[in-house]
Design an enzyme around this catalytic site. Sequence first.
Site, PDB file in Angstrom:
ATOM      1  N   ILE A 373      38.694  47.024  41.292  1.00 14.70           N
ATOM      2  CA  ILE A 373      37.472  47.706  41.719  1.00 14.70           C
ATOM      3  C   ILE A 373      37.785  48.567  42.967  1.00 14.70           C
ATOM      4  CG2 ILE A 373      35.079  47.383  42.522  1.00 14.70           C
ATOM      5  CD1 ILE A 373      35.160  44.665  41.021  1.00 14.70           C
ATOM      6  N   GLU A 415      39.384  41.010  43.020  1.00 14.93           N
ATOM      7  CA  GLU A 415      38.547  41.835  42.165  1.00 14.93           C
ATOM      8  C   GLU A 415      39.427  42.656  41.243  1.00 14.93           C
ATOM      9  OE1 GLU A 415      40.399  43.639  44.246  1.00 14.93           O
ATOM     10  OE2 GLU A 415      38.983  45.328  44.383  1.00 14.93           O
TER      11      GLU A 415
HETATM   12  P1  GH3 Z   1      40.815  49.673  46.947  1.00 15.94           P
HETATM   13  O1  GH3 Z   1      39.979  50.669  46.320  1.00 15.94           O
HETATM   14  O2  GH3 Z   1      42.058  50.147  47.542  1.00 15.94           O
HETATM   15  O3  GH3 Z   1      41.112  48.545  46.026  1.00 15.94           O
HETATM   16  O4  GH3 Z   1      39.972  49.137  48.080  1.00 15.94           O
HETATM   17  P2  GH3 Z   1      39.395  47.723  48.274  1.00 15.94           P
HETATM   18  O5  GH3 Z   1      38.396  47.739  49.331  1.00 15.94           O
HETATM   19  O6  GH3 Z   1      38.909  47.196  46.983  1.00 15.94           O
HETATM   20  O7  GH3 Z   1      40.658  46.979  48.751  1.00 15.94           O
HETATM   21  P3  GH3 Z   1      41.183  45.564  48.270  1.00 15.94           P
HETATM   22  O8  GH3 Z   1      41.355  45.600  46.825  1.00 15.94           O
HETATM   23  O9  GH3 Z   1      42.401  45.283  49.109  1.00 15.94           O
HETATM   24  O10 GH3 Z   1      40.067  44.654  48.738  1.00 15.94           O
HETATM   25  C1  GH3 Z   1      39.777  43.377  48.145  1.00 15.94           C
HETATM   26  C2  GH3 Z   1      38.614  42.734  48.786  1.00 15.94           C
HETATM   27  O11 GH3 Z   1      37.914  41.988  47.888  1.00 15.94           O
HETATM   28  C3  GH3 Z   1      39.021  41.793  49.860  1.00 15.94           C
HETATM   29  C4  GH3 Z   1      38.121  40.631  49.764  1.00 15.94           C
HETATM   30  O12 GH3 Z   1      37.254  40.513  50.866  1.00 15.94           O
HETATM   31  C5  GH3 Z   1      37.306  40.943  48.592  1.00 15.94           C
HETATM   32  N1  GH3 Z   1      37.230  39.817  47.738  1.00 15.94           N
HETATM   33  C6  GH3 Z   1      38.280  39.117  47.188  1.00 15.94           C
HETATM   34  N2  GH3 Z   1      37.828  38.133  46.414  1.00 15.94           N
HETATM   35  C7  GH3 Z   1      36.435  38.196  46.464  1.00 15.94           C
HETATM   36  C8  GH3 Z   1      35.393  37.430  45.853  1.00 15.94           C
HETATM   37  O13 GH3 Z   1      35.609  36.466  45.120  1.00 15.94           O
HETATM   38  N3  GH3 Z   1      34.116  37.804  46.141  1.00 15.94           N
HETATM   39  C9  GH3 Z   1      33.813  38.848  46.947  1.00 15.94           C
HETATM   40  N4  GH3 Z   1      32.552  39.170  47.161  1.00 15.94           N
HETATM   41  N5  GH3 Z   1      34.775  39.535  47.537  1.00 15.94           N
HETATM   42  C10 GH3 Z   1      36.060  39.240  47.285  1.00 15.94           C
HETATM   43 MG    MG Z   2      39.974  47.048  45.211  1.00  8.39          MG
HETATM   44 MG    MG Z   3      42.295  44.566  45.088  1.00 10.93          MG
END
Ligand code: GH3
Ligand code: MG
Ligand code: MG
Length: 505
Positions: A373, A415
Amino acid sequence: MGRVGLLFRISAGLVALVISIVLMLDSFGLLERASDQQIADRARLAEVVATQISASPSMANLNAIRGVLQAARRNNPELLSAGLRGADGRLLISTPDHRQLWQPADPEQSTPDHLRVPMFQRGKLWATLELRFETIAAVGPLTALLTSPLARLLGALGASCFVAFALYMRRMLRHLDPSAVIPTRVQAALDVMAEGVLILDKHEEVVLANLAFATRIGRSDQSLLGMKPAALDWRLKDSEDRPVEFPWTQAIRGGLAVRGVALRLIGEEGRFATLVVNSSPVLDGWGRVKGAIVTLDDVTELERNSNELQRALVELEKSRDEVRLQNEELQVLATTDPLSGVANRRSFYETADTAVRAAHAARTPLCFVMCDIDHFKRINDDHGHSTGDEVITRLAEVLRSTTGSTRAVCRYGGEEFCALLEDYTAERALSFAEMVRRHIAGPGFARVPVTVSFGVASIGSGTETAAQLIGRADEALYVAKKTGRDKVVLHGGPEFEAAAEAVRA
Ligand code: GH3
Ligand code: MG
Ligand code: MG
């Protein structure tokens, strides 16, 4: 000989014996005959009449004498006529028809029906009293026999003795029969058997009950003799109904052996025993059924054990089902991501490994699609963590429904998802990813605007592993992120190669 025939013959014999004894006593004169009694009565009457006449003074009072004769005639129906004959042989006075009726067989002696009483006055015969009675011998021999008190006594005695003897003998024969039919050593041999044994006559009455059966129903073996086993409280094995026909009835009526009929015998206080009943007819030398031998095998304990075993088996089956269910739940828990409901990474690798090996072997196409995502951090930051969770769940749902499988989609990271597309060429996988991307980017996917980037890797002609292919899809995804997001990049495709070139430059 039948039992009824035997009963009749013994009773008739005993009656004949009693009658013979009575007749013998009679011949000894110990029993008074009716005719003797009758003659004595007549003599007494003659005596009374003679005394009354003697009381009247001689010929002087003929009227008084007539009165006495007429009174005697009137009061004694047996007395036909009476007269007083003088010593000269002239009839002095008499009842009206004495002259015709007085016809003695013997002119001198009295007979039972012509009685003479000489009357004396001062020591001299002055008249003879004549009494004419009904003739005793005049009765016919048959009537005499039938009306004779002795015959009546013998008839009544014979009939009542016959009934009494028949009843008594019937009872006695029940007890006498078994010892006659069943030798003691046979009874002793049957008594040592653990199985119940009954021997019945053709009337279905017990002539032998062995110890095991008697003990089973709490009675003495002797008290069972002569009773009908059907009189006990029998029920069918699986219901409260009484059997319509008992095995021994079938054996006696049909002459055939009946085996393995399970019946319940209800005892005191409703306790019951389950008995397996076998019955065979007992035949005489001419092949006629004379009764039946019945064996009763007590299977109560066996049945109780079998029921308990059955219950234990059901319990075991139930707990096995529960364990299986728990295992399945554990298996789901161990292989599924709790938030999105799709496979977790570990179980996905197992599925992917198998699929890749199969595709190599069958030389069939296969692709992996990795997606992530875009700017998810922002979604979390702007709309809260729970909205972020909702978006993750929605994306999983879309991937699951479009691939048509739960096991072929996994939550790879926070995600980030990976889908296994078996039999998909690179082109087909690209259009699949493109379709999903558009759907997510379009309206109605989630409450907030969402875009996703995709990386696709297709199986080659080499020997890539699932991990290598997934790694390539991830590299393609990285290129998509770097080149603007919300797009699909094929590993080894033009866009991927251009990006690689740019990096190299
Ligand atoms: P990019 O477009 O580069 O992917 O940007 P991004 O903001 O999506 O960056 P990244 O993929 O590194 O960010 C992942 C974030 O997702 C970090 C974390 O806080 C959040 N996250 C991870 N697991 C969960 C979850 O189970 N629930 C929620 N709400 N957030 C999550
Ligand atoms: Mg992402
Ligand atoms: Mg990611």
